[in-house]
Design a protein around this motif. Structure first.
Motif, PDB file in Angstrom:
ATOM      1  N   GLU A  87       0.829  -1.204   0.000  1.00  0.00           N
ATOM      2  CA  GLU A  87       0.000   0.000   0.000  1.00  0.00           C
ATOM      3  C   GLU A  87       0.862   1.252   0.000  1.00  0.00           C
ATOM      4  OE1 GLU A  87      -2.647  -2.561   3.091  1.00  0.00           O
ATOM      5  OE2 GLU A  87      -0.544  -1.946   3.166  1.00  0.00           O
ATOM      6  N   SER A  88       0.305   2.321  -0.555  1.00  0.00           N
ATOM      7  CA  SER A  88       0.966   3.622  -0.484  1.00  0.00           C
ATOM      8  C   SER A  88      -0.103   4.697  -0.350  1.00  0.00           C
ATOM      9  CB  SER A  88       1.846   3.865  -1.711  1.00  0.00           C
ATOM     10  OG  SER A  88       1.077   3.850  -2.888  1.00  0.00           O
ATOM     11  N   GLY A  89       0.331   5.854   0.111  1.00  0.00           N
ATOM     12  CA  GLY A  89      -0.604   6.938   0.385  1.00  0.00           C
ATOM     13  C   GLY A  89      -0.888   6.998   1.868  1.00  0.00           C
ATOM     14  N   GLY A  90      -1.883   7.715   2.246  1.00  0.00           N
ATOM     15  CA  GLY A  90      -2.206   7.841   3.659  1.00  0.00           C
ATOM     16  C   GLY A  90      -1.424   8.958   4.308  1.00  0.00           C
ATOM     17  N   GLY A  91      -1.334   8.895   5.633  1.00  0.00           N
ATOM     18  CA  GLY A  91      -0.675   9.954   6.382  1.00  0.00           C
ATOM     19  C   GLY A  91      -1.691  10.898   6.982  1.00  0.00           C
ATOM     20  N   LEU A  92      -1.288  12.139   7.162  1.00  0.00           N
ATOM     21  CA  LEU A  92      -2.151  13.149   7.772  1.00  0.00           C
ATOM     22  C   LEU A  92      -2.947  13.875   6.688  1.00  0.00           C
ATOM     23  CD1 LEU A  92      -2.970  14.670  10.363  1.00  0.00           C
ATOM     24  CD2 LEU A  92      -1.069  16.242   9.900  1.00  0.00           C
ATOM     25  N   VAL A  93      -4.251  13.946   6.887  1.00  0.00           N
ATOM     26  CA  VAL A  93      -5.140  14.607   5.941  1.00  0.00           C
ATOM     27  C   VAL A  93      -5.987  15.619   6.702  1.00  0.00           C
ATOM     28  CG1 VAL A  93      -6.902  14.287   4.160  1.00  0.00           C
ATOM     29  CG2 VAL A  93      -5.250  12.462   4.595  1.00  0.00           C
ATOM     30  N   GLN A  94      -6.154  16.789   6.134  1.00  0.00           N
ATOM     31  CA  GLN A  94      -6.979  17.828   6.752  1.00  0.00           C
ATOM     32  C   GLN A  94      -8.460  17.462   6.641  1.00  0.00           C
ATOM     33  OE1 GLN A  94      -6.042  20.850   8.123  1.00  0.00           O
ATOM     34  NE2 GLN A  94      -3.851  20.458   7.897  1.00  0.00           N
ATOM     35  N   PRO A  95      -9.253  17.771   7.654  1.00  0.00           N
ATOM     36  CA  PRO A  95     -10.703  17.559   7.527  1.00  0.00           C
ATOM     37  C   PRO A  95     -11.242  18.306   6.311  1.00  0.00           C
ATOM     38  CG  PRO A  95     -10.113  18.043   9.799  1.00  0.00           C
ATOM     39  CD  PRO A  95      -8.881  18.270   8.990  1.00  0.00           C
ATOM     40  N   GLY A  96     -12.076  17.631   5.566  1.00  0.00           N
ATOM     41  CA  GLY A  96     -12.588  18.205   4.330  1.00  0.00           C
ATOM     42  C   GLY A  96     -11.695  17.988   3.140  1.00  0.00           C
ATOM     43  N   GLY A  97     -10.522  17.425   3.360  1.00  0.00           N
ATOM     44  CA  GLY A  97      -9.579  17.168   2.279  1.00  0.00           C
ATOM     45  C   GLY A  97      -9.839  15.851   1.590  1.00  0.00           C
ATOM     46  N   SER A  98      -8.899  15.476   0.727  1.00  0.00           N
ATOM     47  CA  SER A  98      -9.037  14.250  -0.061  1.00  0.00           C
ATOM     48  C   SER A  98      -8.035  13.203   0.392  1.00  0.00           C
ATOM     49  CB  SER A  98      -8.807  14.545  -1.539  1.00  0.00           C
ATOM     50  OG  SER A  98      -9.806  15.399  -2.033  1.00  0.00           O
ATOM     51  N   LEU A  99      -8.462  11.960   0.233  1.00  0.00           N
ATOM     52  CA  LEU A  99      -7.629  10.814   0.581  1.00  0.00           C
ATOM     53  C   LEU A  99      -7.386   9.997  -0.674  1.00  0.00           C
ATOM     54  CD1 LEU A  99      -6.452   8.684   2.586  1.00  0.00           C
ATOM     55  CD2 LEU A  99      -8.778   7.798   2.796  1.00  0.00           C
ATOM     56  N   ARG A 100      -6.143   9.643  -0.926  1.00  0.00           N
ATOM     57  CA  ARG A 100      -5.815   8.796  -2.079  1.00  0.00           C
ATOM     58  C   ARG A 100      -4.874   7.685  -1.630  1.00  0.00           C
ATOM     59  NH1 ARG A 100      -5.946  13.981  -4.093  1.00  0.00           N
ATOM     60  NH2 ARG A 100      -7.347  14.330  -5.870  1.00  0.00           N
ATOM     61  N   LEU A 101      -5.310   6.481  -1.832  1.00  0.00           N
ATOM     62  CA  LEU A 101      -4.507   5.318  -1.497  1.00  0.00           C
ATOM     63  C   LEU A 101      -4.354   4.449  -2.739  1.00  0.00           C
ATOM     64  CD1 LEU A 101      -6.197   4.235   1.869  1.00  0.00           C
ATOM     65  CD2 LEU A 101      -4.229   5.726   1.570  1.00  0.00           C
TER      66      LEU A 101
END
Length: 122
Positions: free
Chosen positions: A6-20
């Motif tokens: 897997e790759s991606g993840g980490g810290l994301v701001q609320p309302g932001g986007s997530l990509r894995l």
């Protein structure tokens, strides 16, 4: 033995986007289905979304509409996209794979990735 990376993840701001993204480590014949589960602190692992090598998808009811799972045909790489993430989406996200239809039908996962931490916080 197929390994899922897997790759991606980490810290994301609320309302932001997530990509894995997740890829099988070997040149393996097309895995029947791949997808994502997640496990939040103190909770059981739960389905997010899965997709077959024909493009058929399966989503948990609570995830449908916010998460999108995708895969390029029969390639052994799967992606997860989420928009407008919330702190409640904080979890370890696990990639999973099925070798054939019957295991997919019964939910018997053949392979798991090691997981990637996603933290939604300002």
């Amino acid at each position: 033995q197929v390994q899922l990376v897997e790759s991606g993840g980490g810290l994301v701001q609320p309302g932001g986007s997530l990509r894995l993204s997740c890829s099988a480590s070997e040149d393996y014949p097309s895995l029947y289905a791949m997808g994502w589960h997640r496990q939040a602190p103190g909770k059981q692992r739960e389905l997010v979304a899965e997709i077959t090598n024909a493009g058929s998808t399966r989503y948990a009811k609570s995830m449908k509409g916010r998460f999108t799972v995708s895969r390029y045909g029969a390639e052994n790489t799967v992606y997860l996209l989420a928009n407008s993430v919330e702190p409640e989406d904080t979890a370890v996200y696990y990639c999973n794979a099925y070798l054939e239809f019957r295991s997919y039908l019964s939910g018997h996962v053949h392979y798991w990735g090691q997981g990637t931490q996603v933290t939604v916080s300002s």
